[in-house]
Design a protein around this motif. Structure first.
Motif, PDB file in Angstrom:
ATOM      1  N   THR A 248     -14.440  96.479   7.084  1.00 51.96           N
ATOM      2  CA  THR A 248     -14.439  95.296   6.394  1.00 51.96           C
ATOM      3  C   THR A 248     -15.657  94.191   7.102  1.00 51.96           C
ATOM      4  OG1 THR A 248     -12.808  94.123   7.833  1.00 51.96           O
ATOM      5  CG2 THR A 248     -12.163  95.217   5.804  1.00 51.96           C
ATOM      6  N   ASN A 249     -16.074  93.332   6.120  1.00 52.41           N
ATOM      7  CA  ASN A 249     -17.144  92.466   6.461  1.00 52.41           C
ATOM      8  C   ASN A 249     -16.442  91.139   7.296  1.00 52.41           C
ATOM      9  OD1 ASN A 249     -15.872  91.221   4.315  1.00 52.41           O
ATOM     10  ND2 ASN A 249     -18.007  90.847   3.162  1.00 52.41           N
ATOM     11  N   GLU A 251     -16.290  88.242   6.211  1.00 51.61           N
ATOM     12  CA  GLU A 251     -15.508  87.345   5.221  1.00 51.61           C
ATOM     13  C   GLU A 251     -14.251  87.815   4.717  1.00 51.61           C
ATOM     14  OE1 GLU A 251     -18.561  88.049   5.058  1.00 51.61           O
ATOM     15  OE2 GLU A 251     -19.719  86.466   5.893  1.00 51.61           O
ATOM     16  N   LYS A 252     -13.779  89.096   5.233  1.00 50.78           N
ATOM     17  CA  LYS A 252     -12.725  89.877   4.728  1.00 50.78           C
ATOM     18  C   LYS A 252     -12.849  90.059   3.127  1.00 50.78           C
ATOM     19  CE  LYS A 252     -11.309  90.144   8.815  1.00 50.78           C
ATOM     20  NZ  LYS A 252     -11.181  91.304   9.840  1.00 50.78           N
ATOM     21  N   THR A 253     -13.967  89.984   2.480  1.00 49.74           N
ATOM     22  CA  THR A 253     -14.011  89.967   1.216  1.00 49.74           C
ATOM     23  C   THR A 253     -14.419  91.526   0.486  1.00 49.74           C
ATOM     24  OG1 THR A 253     -16.562  89.445   1.114  1.00 49.74           O
ATOM     25  CG2 THR A 253     -14.654  87.709   0.852  1.00 49.74           C
ATOM     26  N   LYS A 254     -14.936  92.369   1.350  1.00 47.50           N
ATOM     27  CA  LYS A 254     -15.368  93.901   1.026  1.00 47.50           C
ATOM     28  C   LYS A 254     -14.726  94.687   2.054  1.00 47.50           C
ATOM     29  CE  LYS A 254     -19.504  92.270  -1.609  1.00 47.50           C
ATOM     30  NZ  LYS A 254     -20.784  92.611  -1.693  1.00 47.50           N
ATOM     31  N   THR A 255     -14.541  96.014   1.364  1.00 50.65           N
ATOM     32  CA  THR A 255     -14.155  97.028   2.303  1.00 50.65           C
ATOM     33  C   THR A 255     -14.857  98.176   1.959  1.00 50.65           C
ATOM     34  OG1 THR A 255     -11.755  96.009   2.202  1.00 50.65           O
ATOM     35  CG2 THR A 255     -12.004  98.430   2.938  1.00 50.65           C
ATOM     36  N   ASP A 284     -24.637  98.356  -0.881  1.00 50.68           N
ATOM     37  CA  ASP A 284     -24.519  97.010  -0.331  1.00 50.68           C
ATOM     38  C   ASP A 284     -24.833  96.946   1.172  1.00 50.68           C
ATOM     39  OD1 ASP A 284     -23.945  96.490  -2.832  1.00 50.68           O
ATOM     40  OD2 ASP A 284     -21.924  96.070  -2.423  1.00 50.68           O
TER      41      ASP A 284
END
Length: 379
Positions: A248-249, A251-255, A284
């Motif tokens: 995860t990034n 910001e916990k927005t993408k996995t 990405d």
């Protein structure tokens, strides 16, 4: 006389006032003190149900390209302008020219050496026709296929000892390898892309005089990345290649989905950790990105998972018995940033779900009802 009368009246008034004030104080002293009602705190609780708890190791790291090439020059020359600019961010396909140096002077010397080889072979052809008529045709075919504008073809195979002595004695073999050496060095004036990728660093520009050994830039493959993470040595025997990893990034927005590609065979003596390499692919992703990896290490049987702030320094936790707080000893099996896995907690034990400020053993509490009785609902 009037003055004495006034003073007498004031004296009598003061005595009467003092009498009444004393009675007031006596009456208040005998009044009962107000009773302060005892406050019973309401606490959130959960009922223990041991189960199989997977241990997930969290580790952080930066992405680096799995395929990376640092470009260096092995020859000296002026950087010539190509079809694409040599700038950071420029994409090149496999086989395309990254850098081309001016090799006109060196190319002339290579052509001269090739011409000398051709002349040396042509000079021995009459002797081959007379003394070695059986090998003459293959050497004649070699000369016929010799093209100065192409790479020098390999010499014909020497069939016997006499031919070997004759050809070697004329210096043909040494001249041939000298030409091949010059051709090999000539190829270094052109650097081609070893794979389809992108320039991330460019240290020279067109028209620059490039010197031998000078670094020119960096070239990476942006489609596959690796992240190096350090994991405790206690998990060295359970981490295997091919294990799936969730990343995860910040910001916990993408996995992203990754895979353990390599595990270092040695343990760092300073940190007592083992290095694990996680491979990940996604359009990405960029080199240098900071990600958090969650590795599935092992599973603990007959255990529960609770918040770390519920575990006391003495390796005890609070339980509720007959509306009173009590403590029991537990055995921590694994710590993460926010959770702890515990063993040796009997099934059916009522434990706190959230910390209670000022809690102590013997404190009277009121347990709040919750919908779930499994430890998986602990938050």
């Amino acid at each position: 006389m009037l003055r004495k009368v006034i003073l007498s009246v004031l004296g009598v008034a003061l005595i009467i006032g003092a009498f009444f004030f004393a009675n007031y104080l006596i009456d208040n002293k005998n009044k009962p003190k107000p009773v302060v009602p005892k406050v019973v705190k309401t606490v959130l609780v959960d009922t223990v149900q041991n189960s199989l708890i997977p241990i997930v190791i969290s580790a952080n790291g930066n992405l680096t390209a799995k395929q990376r090439v640092e470009l260096y020059s092995e020859v000296q020359g002026v950087f010539k302008t190509g079809s694409k600019l040599f700038k950071p961010g420029q994409k090149f396909n496999k086989g395309e020219t990254l850098i081309r140096l001016d090799a006109s002077e060196y190319y002339a010397s290579v052509q001269s050496a090739k011409s000398n080889l051709y002349n040396s072979i042509a000079a021995i052809m009459p002797d081959l026709r007379l003394d070695f008529p059986n090998v003459y045709p293959k050497w004649q075919n070699y000369l016929n296929g010799f093209d100065l504008n192409k790479s020098t073809p390999q010499l014909p195979e020497l069939s016997d000892e006499k031919e070997n002595y004759f050809i070697t004695g004329r210096g043909i073999v040494s001249t041939y390898y000298n030409v091949k050496n010059l051709e090999q060095r000539l190829s270094k004036y052109r650097i081609s892309a070893p794979f389809t990728g992108i320039l991330t660093e460019a240290l020279v520009t067109e028209g620059t005089l490039v010197r031998s050994g000078q670094k020119l830039g960096e070239f990476i493959n942006p489609s596959v990345y690796e992240m190096e993470v350090a994991v405790s040595k206690s998990f060295a025997d359970v981490l295997k290649e091919g294990e799936k990893v969730s990343l995860t990034n910040l910001e916990k927005t993408k996995t992203y989905n990754g895979t353990v590609s390599r595990v270092n065979g040695s343990i760092d003596a300073t940190t007592q950790t083992i290095t694990v390499y996680v491979e990940v692919k996604h359009p990405d992703l960029k080199e240098g990105m900071y990600l958090e990896a969650n590795l599935n290490a092992e599973k603990v049987e007959n255990a529960i998972e609770i918040d770390r702030n519920l575990l006391l320094d003495s390796e005890e936790i609070y339980v509720v018995r007959d509306s009173l707080l009590d403590v029991i000893s537990v055995k921590p099996a694994h710590f993460s940033d926010e959770k702890v896995v515990l063993k040796d907690v009997p099934n059916g034990t009522i434990i706190l779900r959230k910390p209670v400020p000022g809690a102590y053993a013997g404190m009277q509490v009121k347990a709040a009802e919750i919908n779930s009785s499994t430890v998986d609902s602990i938050q």
